[in-house]
Design an enzyme around this catalytic site. Sequence first.
Site, PDB file in Angstrom:
ATOM      1  N   SER A 165       1.047  -1.080  -0.045  1.00 12.50           N
ATOM      2  CA  SER A 165      -0.060  -0.153  -0.251  1.00 12.50           C
ATOM      3  C   SER A 165       1.212   1.065   0.030  1.00 12.50           C
ATOM      4  O   SER A 165       2.089   1.297   1.040  1.00 12.50           O
ATOM      5  CB  SER A 165      -1.110  -0.481   1.380  1.00 12.50           C
ATOM      6  N   GLU A 169      -6.252  -5.865   4.327  1.00 14.89           N
ATOM      7  CA  GLU A 169      -6.045  -7.071   3.736  1.00 14.89           C
ATOM      8  C   GLU A 169      -6.977  -6.915   2.694  1.00 14.89           C
ATOM      9  O   GLU A 169      -7.271  -8.033   1.690  1.00 14.89           O
ATOM     10  CB  GLU A 169      -5.886  -8.653   4.026  1.00 14.89           C
ATOM     11  N   GLY A 170      -7.508  -6.050   1.676  1.00 15.91           N
ATOM     12  CA  GLY A 170      -8.850  -5.250   1.200  1.00 15.91           C
ATOM     13  C   GLY A 170     -10.176  -5.575   2.055  1.00 15.91           C
ATOM     14  O   GLY A 170     -10.713  -6.461   2.737  1.00 15.91           O
ATOM     15  N   THR A 171     -10.743  -4.341   1.987  1.00 18.82           N
ATOM     16  CA  THR A 171     -11.714  -3.519   2.440  1.00 18.82           C
ATOM     17  C   THR A 171     -13.298  -4.437   1.713  1.00 18.82           C
ATOM     18  O   THR A 171     -12.857  -5.289   1.391  1.00 18.82           O
ATOM     19  CB  THR A 171     -11.785  -2.377   1.935  1.00 18.82           C
ATOM     20  N   SER A 229      -6.698   0.399  -1.805  1.00 19.46           N
ATOM     21  CA  SER A 229      -7.425  -0.985  -3.140  1.00 19.46           C
ATOM     22  C   SER A 229      -6.756  -0.962  -4.617  1.00 19.46           C
ATOM     23  O   SER A 229      -7.546  -2.076  -4.679  1.00 19.46           O
ATOM     24  CB  SER A 229      -8.972   0.346  -2.530  1.00 19.46           C
ATOM     25  N   GLY A 240     -23.765  -4.232  29.015  1.00 14.56           N
ATOM     26  CA  GLY A 240     -23.767  -3.012  29.504  1.00 14.56           C
ATOM     27  C   GLY A 240     -22.631  -1.934  30.321  1.00 14.56           C
ATOM     28  O   GLY A 240     -21.450  -1.531  29.332  1.00 14.56           O
TER      29      GLY A 240
HETATM   30  N1  COS Z   1      -4.730 -14.670  -8.074  1.00 18.45           N
HETATM   31  C1  COS Z   1      -3.409 -14.270  -9.350  1.00 18.45           C
HETATM   32  N2  COS Z   1      -3.615 -13.072 -10.301  1.00 18.45           N
HETATM   33  C2  COS Z   1      -4.484 -12.247 -10.408  1.00 18.45           C
HETATM   34  C3  COS Z   1      -5.840 -12.837  -9.028  1.00 18.45           C
HETATM   35  C4  COS Z   1      -5.618 -14.013  -8.072  1.00 18.45           C
HETATM   36  N3  COS Z   1      -6.086 -14.180  -7.258  1.00 18.45           N
HETATM   37  N4  COS Z   1      -6.449 -11.318  -9.221  1.00 18.45           N
HETATM   38  C5  COS Z   1      -6.142 -10.923 -10.844  1.00 18.45           C
HETATM   39  N5  COS Z   1      -4.991 -11.516 -10.685  1.00 18.45           N
HETATM   40  C6  COS Z   1      -4.010 -10.733 -12.429  1.00 18.45           C
HETATM   41  C7  COS Z   1      -5.173 -11.160 -13.744  1.00 18.45           C
HETATM   42  O1  COS Z   1      -5.305 -12.050 -14.186  1.00 18.45           O
HETATM   43  C8  COS Z   1      -4.799  -9.900 -14.683  1.00 18.45           C
HETATM   44  O2  COS Z   1      -3.983 -11.143 -14.728  1.00 18.45           O
HETATM   45  P1  COS Z   1      -3.282 -11.026 -16.831  1.00 18.45           P
HETATM   46  O3  COS Z   1      -2.942  -9.029 -16.556  1.00 18.45           O
HETATM   47  O4  COS Z   1      -2.595 -11.933 -17.010  1.00 18.45           O
HETATM   48  O5  COS Z   1      -4.796 -10.616 -17.105  1.00 18.45           O
HETATM   49  C9  COS Z   1      -4.401  -8.929 -13.090  1.00 18.45           C
HETATM   50  O6  COS Z   1      -3.728  -9.852 -11.880  1.00 18.45           O
HETATM   51  C10 COS Z   1      -5.008  -7.928 -13.025  1.00 18.45           C
HETATM   52  O7  COS Z   1      -6.248  -8.130 -12.507  1.00 18.45           O
HETATM   53  P2  COS Z   1      -7.239  -7.578 -12.724  1.00 18.45           P
HETATM   54  O8  COS Z   1      -7.484  -6.473 -14.105  1.00 18.45           O
HETATM   55  O9  COS Z   1      -8.282  -8.239 -12.105  1.00 18.45           O
HETATM   56  O10 COS Z   1      -6.596  -6.302 -11.901  1.00 18.45           O
HETATM   57  P3  COS Z   1      -7.190  -5.173 -11.331  1.00 18.45           P
HETATM   58  O11 COS Z   1      -6.654  -4.300 -11.366  1.00 18.45           O
HETATM   59  O12 COS Z   1      -8.628  -4.707 -11.610  1.00 18.45           O
HETATM   60  O13 COS Z   1      -7.866  -5.279  -9.549  1.00 18.45           O
HETATM   61  C11 COS Z   1      -7.965  -6.535  -7.987  1.00 18.45           C
HETATM   62  C12 COS Z   1      -8.856  -6.463  -8.921  1.00 18.45           C
HETATM   63  C13 COS Z   1      -9.960  -5.381  -7.887  1.00 18.45           C
HETATM   64  C14 COS Z   1      -9.414  -7.509  -6.903  1.00 18.45           C
HETATM   65  C15 COS Z   1      -7.420  -5.960  -6.699  1.00 18.45           C
HETATM   66  O14 COS Z   1      -6.785  -4.905  -7.073  1.00 18.45           O
HETATM   67  C16 COS Z   1      -7.488  -6.054  -5.044  1.00 18.45           C
HETATM   68  O15 COS Z   1      -7.410  -7.280  -4.481  1.00 18.45           O
HETATM   69  N6  COS Z   1      -7.503  -4.956  -5.040  1.00 18.45           N
HETATM   70  C17 COS Z   1      -7.319  -4.817  -3.310  1.00 18.45           C
HETATM   71  C18 COS Z   1      -5.598  -4.693  -2.725  1.00 18.45           C
HETATM   72  C19 COS Z   1      -5.449  -5.502  -1.466  1.00 18.45           C
HETATM   73  O16 COS Z   1      -6.738  -5.614  -0.922  1.00 18.45           O
HETATM   74  N7  COS Z   1      -5.472  -4.450  -0.293  1.00 18.45           N
HETATM   75  C20 COS Z   1      -4.768  -3.849   0.612  1.00 18.45           C
HETATM   76  C21 COS Z   1      -3.233  -3.865   0.659  1.00 18.45           C
HETATM   77  S1  COS Z   1      -2.448  -5.030   1.875  1.00 18.45           S
HETATM   78  S2  COS Z   1      -3.357  -4.792   3.692  1.00 18.45           S
END
Ligand code: COS
Length: 384
Positions: free
Chosen positions: A126, A364-366, A132, A340
């Site tokens: 982050s 770890e993701g909202t 996110s 209470g």
């Molecule tokens: N496992 C393996 N690969 C994954 C995956 C997973 N769970 N999720 C996505 N990918 C891959 C996709 O297959 C895609 O690959 P290609 O580029 O080869 O096609 C790539 O990663 C991009 O995926 P996507 O287009 O789905 O990404 P987005 O930017 O749309 O984001 C989310 C997806 C929102 C799910 C992601 O950004 C996320 O999890 N965000 C939250 C992050 C988080 O938890 N932050 C807290 C920080 S740690 S305290």
Amino acid sequence: MNLELTETQRLIRDTARTYAREKIAPRARQHDREELFPKDLLQEMAQLGLMGVNLPAAYGGAEAGVVAYALAMMEVSGACASTAVAMAVTNMCGELISRFGTEAQKQKYVTRLTSGEAVAGAFALSEPQAGSDPAALRTTAVKRGDSWVLNGSKQWITSGAHAGVMVVWARTGAMDAGSRGLSCFIVEGGTEGLHVGRHEDKMGLRGSNTVALTFEDCVIPAENLLGHEGEGFKLAMIALDGGRIGIGSQACGVARAALEASVRYAKEREAFGQPIAEFGGIKQYLADMQTELSAAELLVLRAAQMKEEKRPFSREASMAKLFASEMSQRVCDRAIQIHGGYGYIDEFPVERYYRDARVQQIYEGTSEIQRLVIARETFKQFGP
Ligand code: COS
């Protein structure tokens, strides 16, 4: 379908339970009040195998599997959620290096995590403007000869001031390459050019160290690239899928502690000439708390089992984390209600449980991100 634990799973759970109740729980209030990072406890936990529950024995892990890890996390979380989050992140870093690292990286860094030498692992993804949406992160890594040079800032890094081993994400491609322009690196704590920022004054998890990190021409060896260049985003997603099982487990552990405290209190506290446990309203609360907790535990353990069997488990991990974290908040809220006025002061632990539980819906993701992942996977399953 077999819901019985194996002997190994029971052994790990019991080891964690005994240690958590005898050594961690008595100090949890002090960790919270004084913002004490439990370094000595973490190093002792490493000796018990709790810093590498699902890691190969060849690198000092307990090799006990994901279900055992979830069970151990529940036990430690019930005693002290701050200690548990440091454990979770350390296990997550170890798993990532163990899965994607070279043999030399595993020998050097996974063993430091599992042995306690590193104290803790840190997961530096982050940034101030990218939580996110990690594909928007701005920290850069530029190759210079046999080194990578890192520049940028990280935010909310758990154990960041104490971690001997960190996994750090940086952009190695152009900004418009998005998620495909990221790479992952292993950085040792104390590396020159790595500055640890102010410790955040948090609502809960106050014994957990949460800091900003700044990289200023921080030079690390070329061989500390983890996985391939440009693959960093996938590594982060894979690690977070597993991490969400850890946070789901943490949520269950905290909720169980809140339920136990509530049952104890309801049996002891009298009102209108009888223990409040005799009142129908309190029984309804306790029954709902128990039912929701059991549902969350089953979701978490199912996700853990699927990961252990190497089946796809992203959606199940997100469902477990989403439900367990929201359940934990509801259960802790009810626990305060049952106590209470005593629930609102620090004579009883439930106000700490309530504060500790809140972040589970954020880190770890909202909850919103979990719903997005769940919806996407569900559309895939039922789509044309
Ligand atoms: N496992 C393996 N690969 C994954 C995956 C997973 N769970 N999720 C996505 N990918 C891959 C996709 O297959 C895609 O690959 P290609 O580029 O080869 O096609 C790539 O990663 C991009 O995926 P996507 O287009 O789905 O990404 P987005 O930017 O749309 O984001 C989310 C997806 C929102 C799910 C992601 O950004 C996320 O999890 N965000 C939250 C992050 C988080 O938890 N932050 C807290 C920080 S740690 S305290």
